[in-house]
Design a protein around this motif. Structure first.
Motif, mmCIF file in Angstrom:
data_model
loop_
_atom_site.group_PDB
_atom_site.id
_atom_site.type_symbol
_atom_site.label_atom_id
_atom_site.label_comp_id
_atom_site.label_asym_id
_atom_site.label_seq_id
_atom_site.Cartn_x
_atom_site.Cartn_y
_atom_site.Cartn_z
ATOM 1 N N GLY A 1 -4.044 6.463 -8.766
ATOM 2 C CA GLY A 1 -4.874 7.504 -9.324
ATOM 3 C C GLY A 1 -4.159 8.635 -8.490
ATOM 4 O O GLY A 1 -2.819 8.772 -8.951
ATOM 5 N N TYR A 2 -4.842 9.733 -8.311
ATOM 6 C CA TYR A 2 -4.264 11.047 -8.014
ATOM 7 C C TYR A 2 -4.563 11.503 -6.540
ATOM 8 O O TYR A 2 -5.834 11.321 -6.275
ATOM 9 N N ARG A 3 -3.927 12.356 -6.036
ATOM 10 C CA ARG A 3 -4.217 12.813 -4.558
ATOM 11 C C ARG A 3 -3.915 14.308 -4.538
ATOM 12 O O ARG A 3 -3.026 14.700 -5.287
ATOM 13 N N ASN A 4 -4.314 14.767 -3.408
ATOM 14 C CA ASN A 4 -4.226 16.272 -3.209
ATOM 15 C C ASN A 4 -4.196 16.487 -1.836
ATOM 16 O O ASN A 4 -5.354 16.137 -1.305
ATOM 17 N N PRO B 1 -18.846 18.206 -2.964
ATOM 18 C CA PRO B 1 -19.333 17.130 -2.316
ATOM 19 C C PRO B 1 -18.299 16.163 -1.920
ATOM 20 O O PRO B 1 -17.448 15.726 -2.684
ATOM 21 N N ARG B 2 -18.237 15.815 -0.601
ATOM 22 C CA ARG B 2 -17.210 14.960 -0.187
ATOM 23 C C ARG B 2 -17.377 13.403 -0.838
ATOM 24 O O ARG B 2 -16.260 12.912 -1.219
ATOM 25 N N ASP B 3 -18.619 13.113 -1.090
ATOM 26 C CA ASP B 3 -18.710 11.566 -1.775
ATOM 27 C C ASP B 3 -18.308 11.691 -3.199
ATOM 28 O O ASP B 3 -18.646 10.705 -3.805
ATOM 29 N N SER B 4 -17.950 12.765 -3.896
ATOM 30 C CA SER B 4 -17.398 12.948 -5.149
ATOM 31 C C SER B 4 -15.966 12.218 -5.473
ATOM 32 O O SER B 4 -15.771 12.005 -6.469
ATOM 33 N N PHE B 5 -15.475 12.057 -4.548
ATOM 34 C CA PHE B 5 -13.964 11.549 -4.260
ATOM 35 C C PHE B 5 -13.937 10.021 -4.130
ATOM 36 O O PHE B 5 -14.865 9.493 -3.331
ATOM 37 N N ASP B 6 -13.013 9.402 -4.507
ATOM 38 C CA ASP B 6 -13.035 7.848 -4.062
ATOM 39 C C ASP B 6 -12.446 7.696 -2.828
ATOM 40 O O ASP B 6 -12.943 6.715 -2.181
ATOM 41 N N ALA B 7 -11.711 8.499 -2.340
ATOM 42 C CA ALA B 7 -11.260 8.530 -0.775
ATOM 43 C C ALA B 7 -10.840 9.974 -0.378
ATOM 44 O O ALA B 7 -10.583 10.857 -0.896
ATOM 45 N N VAL B 8 -11.295 10.088 0.927
ATOM 46 C CA VAL B 8 -11.075 11.308 1.602
ATOM 47 C C VAL B 8 -10.635 10.974 3.049
ATOM 48 O O VAL B 8 -11.149 10.165 3.819
ATOM 49 N N ASP B 9 -9.529 11.820 3.549
ATOM 50 C CA ASP B 9 -8.896 11.718 4.837
ATOM 51 C C ASP B 9 -9.038 13.280 5.393
ATOM 52 O O ASP B 9 -8.405 14.034 4.719
ATOM 53 N N ASP C 1 -3.052 17.825 16.913
ATOM 54 C CA ASP C 1 -3.357 18.601 18.396
ATOM 55 C C ASP C 1 -2.640 19.860 18.234
ATOM 56 O O ASP C 1 -2.880 21.042 19.011
ATOM 57 N N GLY C 2 -1.734 20.302 17.213
ATOM 58 C CA GLY C 2 -1.252 21.561 16.982
ATOM 59 C C GLY C 2 -2.507 22.619 16.161
ATOM 60 O O GLY C 2 -1.847 23.537 15.824
ATOM 61 N N GLY C 3 -3.493 21.909 15.873
ATOM 62 C CA GLY C 3 -4.403 22.739 15.225
ATOM 63 C C GLY C 3 -4.205 22.898 13.560
ATOM 64 O O GLY C 3 -4.490 23.819 13.002
ATOM 65 N N LEU C 4 -3.644 21.851 13.070
ATOM 66 C CA LEU C 4 -3.575 21.763 11.691
ATOM 67 C C LEU C 4 -4.585 20.889 11.112
ATOM 68 O O LEU C 4 -4.832 19.715 11.573
ATOM 69 N N LEU C 5 -5.417 21.233 10.223
ATOM 70 C CA LEU C 5 -6.607 20.583 9.484
ATOM 71 C C LEU C 5 -6.128 20.265 8.172
ATOM 72 O O LEU C 5 -5.966 20.976 7.266
ATOM 73 N N ARG C 6 -5.664 18.846 7.991
ATOM 74 C CA ARG C 6 -5.196 18.546 6.768
ATOM 75 C C ARG C 6 -6.307 17.584 6.199
ATOM 76 O O ARG C 6 -7.018 16.786 6.584
ATOM 77 N N ILE C 7 -6.324 18.108 4.691
ATOM 78 C CA ILE C 7 -7.817 17.414 4.250
ATOM 79 C C ILE C 7 -6.900 16.887 2.774
ATOM 80 O O ILE C 7 -6.430 17.482 1.992
ATOM 81 N N THR C 8 -7.167 15.652 2.598
ATOM 82 C CA THR C 8 -6.431 14.719 1.492
ATOM 83 C C THR C 8 -7.623 14.182 0.681
ATOM 84 O O THR C 8 -8.371 13.315 1.390
ATOM 85 N N VAL C 9 -7.613 14.455 -0.354
ATOM 86 C CA VAL C 9 -8.554 13.435 -1.706
ATOM 87 C C VAL C 9 -7.695 12.689 -2.490
ATOM 88 O O VAL C 9 -6.524 13.028 -2.650
ATOM 89 N N MET C 10 -8.301 11.794 -2.793
ATOM 90 C CA MET C 10 -7.797 10.613 -3.860
ATOM 91 C C MET C 10 -8.917 10.462 -4.705
ATOM 92 O O MET C 10 -10.103 10.087 -4.283
ATOM 93 N N ASP C 11 -8.404 10.201 -6.052
ATOM 94 C CA ASP C 11 -9.613 9.987 -7.040
ATOM 95 C C ASP C 11 -8.918 9.609 -8.594
ATOM 96 O O ASP C 11 -7.781 9.978 -8.500
ATOM 97 N N ALA C 12 -9.597 8.879 -9.024
ATOM 98 C CA ALA C 12 -8.987 8.354 -10.449
ATOM 99 C C ALA C 12 -8.881 9.696 -11.304
ATOM 100 O O ALA C 12 -8.100 9.501 -12.488
ATOM 101 N N ASP C 13 -9.894 10.456 -11.040
ATOM 102 C CA ASP C 13 -9.913 11.846 -11.979
ATOM 103 C C ASP C 13 -8.866 12.687 -11.705
ATOM 104 O O ASP C 13 -8.981 13.418 -10.254
ATOM 105 N N GLN C 14 -7.868 13.130 -12.188
ATOM 106 C CA GLN C 14 -6.794 14.029 -11.956
ATOM 107 C C GLN C 14 -7.374 15.581 -11.829
ATOM 108 O O GLN C 14 -6.716 16.313 -10.895
ATOM 109 N N ARG C 15 -8.109 16.043 -12.753
ATOM 110 C CA ARG C 15 -8.864 17.145 -12.456
ATOM 111 C C ARG C 15 -9.710 17.334 -11.345
ATOM 112 O O ARG C 15 -9.603 18.307 -10.524
#
Length: 560
Positions: free
Chosen positions: A307-310, A337-345, A350-364
């Motif tokens: 799939g696709y990730r961002n 909505p968070r539950d609109s993606f196949d997977a979310v991380d 500790d350094g104050g970085l908030l990384r949000i990664t989504v994965m989904d079969a839909d590229q858009r």
């Protein structure tokens, strides 16, 4: 008689000048290079889909500088840079040679590519069945096809997926005539190959005690002086930077392994029988390695497009970091909505970085729909809001999926200048494995001693890495007395106390008393493998340094 095997590449992207440095820096008999990590096969598959070569073109860049000199001096060249297209890579070598006015004999090894075959796609690590269509499927071949190519007169041997150690085992079989029953010499060559396969890592690169390494900026590449009994001396060219010591060699030995038995298509090498000894400045002797017959299966690296990730990364500063992170998520998921993606991380460092990664079969959906939603919260989120990543499209990602198949179902083929060369099919007979070598620790000798609290890394070295979805963490000390304490103290429970993030995962601990080392395998830490892992450190390279930074109580007598 000694066979001097030099390495000039530890990964696809390593130092381009290394081949010339190794050929011109001193006498060698064989020049090898390793281009194929598990991730590399997926990268090459992506290149091939875009109409680019399915092999590593940087090999040709290096080869252009040294081919003539190698031919003049009888230096054989052995590389796995053929990747997904060893025949195409061999043809490119011929084209390069013709342009240079040279006429090398070029062999290529095939038979590893099982794409399209009806395979049992049960994951060897998790037991899951794969339902997706594989993009690549390549078996790990051994050194015997390489030996056949060299015996037929090849000057250059290009392979596809072989084990990293096969680049040393193959030349060893060729020079010394080892048969399938010569298990101890074969095992010794596998250990030599494992040590030099990652280039500068055995010379002090990425070393826990890097302050002890001179001139690391000009680090030399490794040489294995391989003997007929499978023993070797690890060294480097004189005048190069770096360090060859029992410590640097141990660090590489515990890198990306599991238990004491190191399985391969030619032999099972017993890492609990390795003996390391000082052989002079920048020289370490490796001896005593025992071998067992190889398993009846071969590992196959399967990759598929999942799939696709961002990923978007936000910076949190000042006070109330965790509350700001919660607010950032609330405002984002209100937009999409968070539950609109196949997977979310979501990871807050500790350094104050908030990384949000989504994965989904839909590229858009995983692309602009997600990244623009993050940006839209910019004036309605936490104070001090800013990000490190601009809004962008999603990128495809793949999953590494290891499987096992009967070795008899794979037939390696060797072609020398287009003509097939026979490959011996003999295999050693199976035998019951010998028990692991375990020396029981003696913690009672230190139980009542005064202790000093200090970071573990002031006493122990560590190195970590990836094996598919698992991570390995090797920890070692210098003396038997320190190992007694380490083996008693650093249990799996203690490891998760020191690194709580590992607590959700199954952890297996292995003892290597001959190396004064422990190895931990953290199952599933990297999810579906490097390409699919949302972790900031998807290859678990920093895990070793994290454990070394943790404070522990050490018996004071061990610090003398």
């Amino acid at each position: 008689m000694t066979l001097r095997i030099a390495n000039c590449s530890g990964f696809y992207g390593d130092r381009l000048s290394a081949a010339r440095e190794m050929v011109e820096g001193g006498p060698i008999d064989v020049l090898t290079g390793d281009w194929l990590a598990e991730l590399t096969m997926l990268i090459l598959a992506g290149n091939r889909l875009k109409g680019r070569p399915g092999y590593a073109p940087t090999f040709l860049t290096q080869l252009e500088e040294v081919l003539g000199t190698c031919l003049d001096n009888g230096i054989k060249i052995v590389t796995n840079a053929g990747g997904l297209d060893p025949a195409g890579c061999a043809a490119a070598v011929h084209e390069l040679a013709a342009r240079l006015g040279l006429s090398p004999r070029v062999a290529h090894v095939t038979g590893d590519d099982l794409t399209g075959r009806d395979l049992d796609l049960t994951n060897a690590d998790t037991g899951e069945k794969l339902t997706a269509t594989p993009l690549t499927a390549n078996a790990y071949l051994g050194g015997r096809p390489i030996a056949a190519a060299l015996s037929a007169g090849a000057d250059v041997v290009v392979t596809g997926r072989v084990t990293d150690a096969a680049l040393v085992t193959g030349p060893g079989i060729w020079r010394y005539g080892w048969g399938p029953g010569d298990l101890d010499p074969l095992a010794g060559s596998v250990v030599a190959g494992h040590i030099i396969e990652c280039g500068c890592q055995a010379m002090g690169g990425n070393y826990a005690f890097f302050q002890d390494v001179p001139d690391l900026a000009h680090c030399g590449f490794p040489i294995a002086e391989l003997h007929a009994d499978g023993s070797c001396v690890i060294t480097k060219h004189p005048g190069t930077g770096g360090l060859v010591s029992i410590g640097t060699v141990t660090a590489q030995l515990v890198y990306e392994i599991a238990g004491p038995r190191y399985l391969g298509p030619d032999v099972v090498a017993r890492f609990d029988t390795i003996t390391l000894s000082d052989d002079g400045p920048d020289r370490v002797r490796v001896s005593g390695v025992r071998g067992e017959p190889p398993p009846g299966t071969l590992k196959v690296a399967v990759n598929y497009l999942a799939g696709y990730r961002n990923t978007m990364t936000l910076v949190l500063t000042g006070l109330d970091i965790e509350a700001k992170a919660r607010l950032a998520e609330e405002t984002l998921w209100a937009r999409i909505p968070r539950d609109s993606f196949d997977a979310v991380d979501v990871t807050l460092t500790d350094g104050g970085l908030l990384r949000i990664t989504v994965m989904d079969a839909d590229q858009r959906r995983a692309g602009r729909a997600f990244s623009s939603a993050v940006v839209e919260t910019g004036l309605a989120s936490y104070p001090g809001f800013y990000g490190l990543t601009p809004p962008g499209n999603a990128s495809p990602y793949g999953v590494y999926w290891p499987v096992l198949i009967p070795a008899a179902e794979v037939r390696a083929q060797v072609f020398l200048d287009g003509k097939e060369v026979p490959v011996p099919l003999d295999a050693s007979a199976a035998a019951d494995p010998e028990p692991d070598v375990v020396r029981p620790p003696l913690p009672q000798l230190l139980a009542d001693q005064p202790t000093v609290r200090l970071p573990l890394g002031r006493l122990a070295g560590a190195r970590s890495g990836d094996k598919g979805g698992n991570a390995n963490l090797g920890v070692w000390v210098e003396t038997a007395e320190r190992y007694d304490w380490l083996a008693a103290h650093l249990t799996t429970d203690r490891l998760t106390e020191l690194l709580p993030d590992l607590a959700p995962y199954r952890i297996t601990r292995y003892e290597l008393p001959n190396l004064h080392a422990l190895n931990f395998v953290v199952h599933g830490l990297l999810g579906r493998g490097v390409a699919a892992s949302p972790r900031m450190d998807p290859q678990a390279k920093a895990l070793g340094e994290l454990i070394r930074a943790q404070p522990v109580d050490v018996p004071a007598t061990l610090l003398l």
